[in-house]
Write a protein that holds these residues in place. Structure first.
Motif, PDB file in Angstrom:
ATOM      1  N   PHE A   1      12.189  38.054 -37.246  1.00 25.47           N
ATOM      2  CA  PHE A   1      12.156  36.593 -37.234  1.00 25.47           C
ATOM      3  C   PHE A   1      10.798  36.120 -37.742  1.00 25.47           C
ATOM      4  O   PHE A   1       9.804  36.132 -37.018  1.00 25.47           O
ATOM      5  CB  PHE A   1      12.396  36.064 -35.811  1.00 25.47           C
ATOM      6  CG  PHE A   1      13.661  36.585 -35.186  1.00 25.47           C
ATOM      7  CD1 PHE A   1      14.886  36.007 -35.477  1.00 25.47           C
ATOM      8  CD2 PHE A   1      13.627  37.675 -34.325  1.00 25.47           C
ATOM      9  CE1 PHE A   1      16.048  36.495 -34.905  1.00 25.47           C
ATOM     10  CE2 PHE A   1      14.774  38.168 -33.757  1.00 25.47           C
ATOM     11  CZ  PHE A   1      16.000  37.582 -34.042  1.00 25.47           C
ATOM     12  N   GLY A   2      10.769  35.713 -38.997  1.00 21.74           N
ATOM     13  CA  GLY A   2       9.517  35.210 -39.550  1.00 21.74           C
ATOM     14  C   GLY A   2       9.148  33.886 -38.907  1.00 21.74           C
ATOM     15  O   GLY A   2       9.999  33.011 -38.724  1.00 21.74           O
ATOM     16  N   HIS A   3       7.886  33.747 -38.550  1.00 21.97           N
ATOM     17  CA  HIS A   3       7.488  32.518 -37.863  1.00 21.97           C
ATOM     18  C   HIS A   3       5.975  32.334 -37.965  1.00 21.97           C
ATOM     19  O   HIS A   3       5.229  33.306 -38.157  1.00 21.97           O
ATOM     20  CB  HIS A   3       7.888  32.574 -36.389  1.00 21.97           C
ATOM     21  CG  HIS A   3       7.264  33.718 -35.639  1.00 21.97           C
ATOM     22  ND1 HIS A   3       6.026  33.633 -35.048  1.00 21.97           N
ATOM     23  CD2 HIS A   3       7.713  34.982 -35.403  1.00 21.97           C
ATOM     24  CE1 HIS A   3       5.733  34.780 -34.475  1.00 21.97           C
ATOM     25  NE2 HIS A   3       6.743  35.620 -34.671  1.00 21.97           N
ATOM     26  N   ALA A   4       5.568  31.097 -37.832  1.00 24.92           N
ATOM     27  CA  ALA A   4       4.135  30.807 -37.769  1.00 24.92           C
ATOM     28  C   ALA A   4       3.609  31.208 -36.396  1.00 24.92           C
ATOM     29  O   ALA A   4       4.370  31.345 -35.441  1.00 24.92           O
ATOM     30  CB  ALA A   4       3.897  29.323 -38.028  1.00 24.92           C
ATOM     31  N   GLU A   5       2.320  31.384 -36.280  1.00 30.54           N
ATOM     32  CA  GLU A   5       1.709  31.752 -34.997  1.00 30.54           C
ATOM     33  C   GLU A   5       1.728  30.536 -34.072  1.00 30.54           C
ATOM     34  O   GLU A   5       1.123  29.507 -34.363  1.00 30.54           O
ATOM     35  CB  GLU A   5       0.270  32.218 -35.212  1.00 30.54           C
ATOM     36  CG  GLU A   5      -0.367  32.827 -33.981  1.00 30.54           C
ATOM     37  CD  GLU A   5       0.265  34.167 -33.592  1.00 30.54           C
ATOM     38  OE1 GLU A   5       0.148  34.533 -32.415  1.00 30.54           O
ATOM     39  OE2 GLU A   5       0.875  34.825 -34.459  1.00 30.54           O
ATOM     40  N   THR A   6       2.450  30.647 -32.982  1.00 30.08           N
ATOM     41  CA  THR A   6       2.536  29.556 -32.011  1.00 30.08           C
ATOM     42  C   THR A   6       2.230  30.105 -30.626  1.00 30.08           C
ATOM     43  O   THR A   6       2.138  31.317 -30.429  1.00 30.08           O
ATOM     44  CB  THR A   6       3.946  28.929 -32.003  1.00 30.08           C
ATOM     45  OG1 THR A   6       4.901  29.927 -31.654  1.00 30.08           O
ATOM     46  CG2 THR A   6       4.291  28.337 -33.356  1.00 30.08           C
TER      47      THR A   6
ATOM     48  N   TYR B   1      17.094  35.712 -28.434  1.00 30.33           N
ATOM     49  CA  TYR B   1      17.081  35.099 -29.765  1.00 30.33           C
ATOM     50  C   TYR B   1      16.175  33.863 -29.759  1.00 30.33           C
ATOM     51  O   TYR B   1      16.307  32.982 -28.899  1.00 30.33           O
ATOM     52  CB  TYR B   1      18.494  34.693 -30.167  1.00 30.33           C
ATOM     53  CG  TYR B   1      18.606  34.244 -31.602  1.00 30.33           C
ATOM     54  CD1 TYR B   1      18.818  35.167 -32.623  1.00 30.33           C
ATOM     55  CD2 TYR B   1      18.479  32.901 -31.943  1.00 30.33           C
ATOM     56  CE1 TYR B   1      18.916  34.767 -33.939  1.00 30.33           C
ATOM     57  CE2 TYR B   1      18.570  32.495 -33.263  1.00 30.33           C
ATOM     58  CZ  TYR B   1      18.780  33.429 -34.256  1.00 30.33           C
ATOM     59  OH  TYR B   1      18.862  33.018 -35.558  1.00 30.33           O
ATOM     60  N   PRO B   2      15.239  33.773 -30.696  1.00 28.25           N
ATOM     61  CA  PRO B   2      14.312  32.634 -30.713  1.00 28.25           C
ATOM     62  C   PRO B   2      14.971  31.384 -31.302  1.00 28.25           C
ATOM     63  O   PRO B   2      15.490  31.402 -32.415  1.00 28.25           O
ATOM     64  CB  PRO B   2      13.177  33.131 -31.614  1.00 28.25           C
ATOM     65  CG  PRO B   2      13.832  34.105 -32.546  1.00 28.25           C
ATOM     66  CD  PRO B   2      14.946  34.762 -31.756  1.00 28.25           C
ATOM     67  N   LEU B   3      14.961  30.315 -30.540  1.00 28.72           N
ATOM     68  CA  LEU B   3      15.540  29.049 -30.994  1.00 28.72           C
ATOM     69  C   LEU B   3      14.494  28.120 -31.587  1.00 28.72           C
ATOM     70  O   LEU B   3      14.802  27.298 -32.453  1.00 28.72           O
ATOM     71  CB  LEU B   3      16.239  28.353 -29.817  1.00 28.72           C
ATOM     72  CG  LEU B   3      17.338  29.161 -29.107  1.00 28.72           C
ATOM     73  CD1 LEU B   3      17.841  28.407 -27.881  1.00 28.72           C
ATOM     74  CD2 LEU B   3      18.484  29.459 -30.064  1.00 28.72           C
ATOM     75  N   TRP B   4      13.252  28.243 -31.103  1.00 28.84           N
ATOM     76  CA  TRP B   4      12.209  27.311 -31.549  1.00 28.84           C
ATOM     77  C   TRP B   4      10.826  27.898 -31.257  1.00 28.84           C
ATOM     78  O   TRP B   4      10.501  28.159 -30.107  1.00 28.84           O
ATOM     79  CB  TRP B   4      12.373  25.970 -30.821  1.00 28.84           C
ATOM     80  CG  TRP B   4      11.398  24.913 -31.223  1.00 28.84           C
ATOM     81  CD1 TRP B   4      10.805  24.742 -32.440  1.00 28.84           C
ATOM     82  CD2 TRP B   4      10.899  23.843 -30.406  1.00 28.84           C
ATOM     83  NE1 TRP B   4       9.973  23.650 -32.446  1.00 28.84           N
ATOM     84  CE2 TRP B   4      10.015  23.079 -31.207  1.00 28.84           C
ATOM     85  CE3 TRP B   4      11.123  23.466 -29.091  1.00 28.84           C
ATOM     86  CZ2 TRP B   4       9.351  21.958 -30.712  1.00 28.84           C
ATOM     87  CZ3 TRP B   4      10.467  22.349 -28.602  1.00 28.84           C
ATOM     88  CH2 TRP B   4       9.590  21.601 -29.391  1.00 28.84           C
ATOM     89  N   PHE B   5      10.047  28.121 -32.285  1.00 26.25           N
ATOM     90  CA  PHE B   5       8.647  28.521 -32.111  1.00 26.25           C
ATOM     91  C   PHE B   5       7.815  27.250 -32.021  1.00 26.25           C
ATOM     92  O   PHE B   5       7.851  26.414 -32.929  1.00 26.25           O
ATOM     93  CB  PHE B   5       8.186  29.382 -33.290  1.00 26.25           C
ATOM     94  CG  PHE B   5       8.883  30.713 -33.373  1.00 26.25           C
ATOM     95  CD1 PHE B   5       8.460  31.781 -32.605  1.00 26.25           C
ATOM     96  CD2 PHE B   5       9.977  30.890 -34.211  1.00 26.25           C
ATOM     97  CE1 PHE B   5       9.101  33.020 -32.674  1.00 26.25           C
ATOM     98  CE2 PHE B   5      10.627  32.112 -34.297  1.00 26.25           C
ATOM     99  CZ  PHE B   5      10.182  33.175 -33.523  1.00 26.25           C
TER     100      PHE B   5
END
Length: 432
Positions: A65-70, A39-43
């Motif tokens: 999990f929608g997220h910005a490219e990191t 589970y992603p906690l922080w991108f």
């Protein structure tokens, strides 16, 4: 020795509980288990697994999990294995460091010579069995599994000590021999992790951050106050440092050291080890997890006492995050790990222990028989915690890693083998 029993029993129970929950969960709903673990906690761009690797592990579920490219993603698994387990290795490192450096250290002098020599057998024996059997599987399979050679070299300190007490009794000299061997085994294991299992591309320059943090915190908060207190019986500056700043400067230095390890490519779970020797410490060792340590007021033992219960919880989550493998994953790596532990450990420890005791004339502790070396090897075959950890870094997530982890879990069978061996070889238990 009461504190050893109490300390390690607490660790063992929570670790087992986490592992059992993980096994049941993974074998009833593997999909939800793996979503929980990764589970992603922080991108972010600073700490965690690479985003690309995380997307490969989760597959289609990554789109949930929608997220910005990191560049990185801090997952629950990374938080436990790479961040929080650093405190577990710091406690293990503290005990090893005191045993080697301090006056009356358990790993100093002739009293530790035979256990240390037997430890070498407990390393080479499992490696030889693991790689030897893997070679018979053919070149393709050998290439796929060879990187797991270090998995069966591990000895779980907590469980081996607990089983050792059951087999030999609390007062038997073989129990102390076993504890020395297990601690030395894990000390070598830390070196193996650092050298042979980097977490990424090596960038050694980042280790200067770790080195600078250790040197800086030692000079400013340990050596300098003591230097300034020369001739001052009240030790004004050192006392102020202890009462006011306490362990906080060392925790800050530990964070910098951890980040240096993470960026250098070495496994970040080892990142606190350079800071451990910098804390003010007692002048002499009292033995591994000795009961007397709870009465010491030095900052190093105080910090260990503060970490005790948090690390118990960390080990629960370590078991939960790493032991969730399905029984269908059992395959060749499972049996290679088990063979390395159940065959390589007893034979290696018996052979090298015999050479050390008799060929090199280092001797055995009074009251310990030669055949007890074999039984100690059986007990030391419980790899569990560190074997699980090595399996998680030796192989990428997938069938081979799961199979190797199952071998580490099945190493609990060594407990039954040890008890049976103790009965057949007529161990005279010493309970006092």
């Amino acid at each position: 020795m009461y504190r050893v029993w109490n300390f390690l029993t607490n660790y063992s129970l929570l670790l087992i509980l986490g592992a059992v929950i993980a096994l049941v969960w993974a074998n009833t709903d593997a999909h939800s288990y793996h979503l929980f673990v990764d589970y992603p906690l922080w991108f972010n761009d600073y700490v965690g697994s690479s985003l690309h690797h995380w997307e490969q592990v989760l597959g289609e579920d990554a789109a949930l999990f929608g997220h910005a490219e990191t560049a990185k993603v801090l997952t629950a698994h990374y938080l436990v294995n790479d961040v929080l387990m650093a405190f577990f290795f710091a406690i293990a490192g503290k005990e090893v460091w005191e045993a080697v450096i301090l006056k009356n250290g358990s790993l100093r002098g002739k009293k530790a010579a035979t256990p240390l020599f037997a430890t070498a057998g407990g390393m080479f024996g499992p490696i030889a069995v693991y790689l030897g059997l893997a070679w018979f599987l053919g070149p393709d399979k050998f290439g796929a599994v060879a990187n797991g050679w270090a998995i069966p070299t591990a000895t779980d300190i907590a469980f081996s000590y607990l089983v050792g007490r059951i087999v030999f009794g609390a007062g038997h000299p073989a129990v102390r021999f076993l504890l020395l061997l297990a601690i030395a085994d894990d000390a070598i294991g830390l070196i193996i992790l650092a050298i042979f299992y980097p977490s990424g591309d090596l960038a050694p320059a980042w280790l200067l951050l770790s080195l600078g943090s250790a040197v800086g915190v030692f000079f400013l908060f340990n050596w300098l106050p003591r230097r300034m207190d020369r001739g001052d019986q009240l030790r004004t500056r050192s006392t102020w440092m202890r009462n006011t700043l306490s362990f906080w400067p060392y925790l800050a230095a530990g964070a910098l050291s951890w980040y240096g390890f993470a960026q250098s490519g070495l496994h970040p779970a080892l990142g606190l080890l350079p800071i451990v020797p910098t804390l003010p410490h007692a002048d002499r060792a009292f033995g591994f997890f000795a009961e007397a340590e709870q009465y010491l007021t030095d900052l190093l033992n105080h910090a260990e006492h503060l970490l005790k219960h948090p690390v118990e919880i960390v080990l629960f989550f370590f078991g939960l995050m790493n032991a969730g493998v399905t029984f269908s994953s059992i395959s060749e790596p499972t049996w290679l790990v088990l063979a390395g532990l159940l065959i390589g450990k007893p034979i290696g420890i018996m052979l090298f222990g015999y050479i050390g005791a008799y060929t090199l004339k280092l001797g055995l502790p009074a009251g310990m028989r030669t055949i007890d070396l074999f039984i100690i090897g059986c007990v030391a075959a419980i790899g569990f915690t560190v074997s699980l950890f090595v399996a998680s870094v030796a192989f990428d997530p997938g069938p081979i890693q799961d199979a190797a982890k199952m071998g580490a879990l099945f190493s609990f069978a060594a407990a039954g083998v040890s008890i049976l061996a103790g009965k057949l070889l007529r161990v005279q238990k010493v309970d006092v």
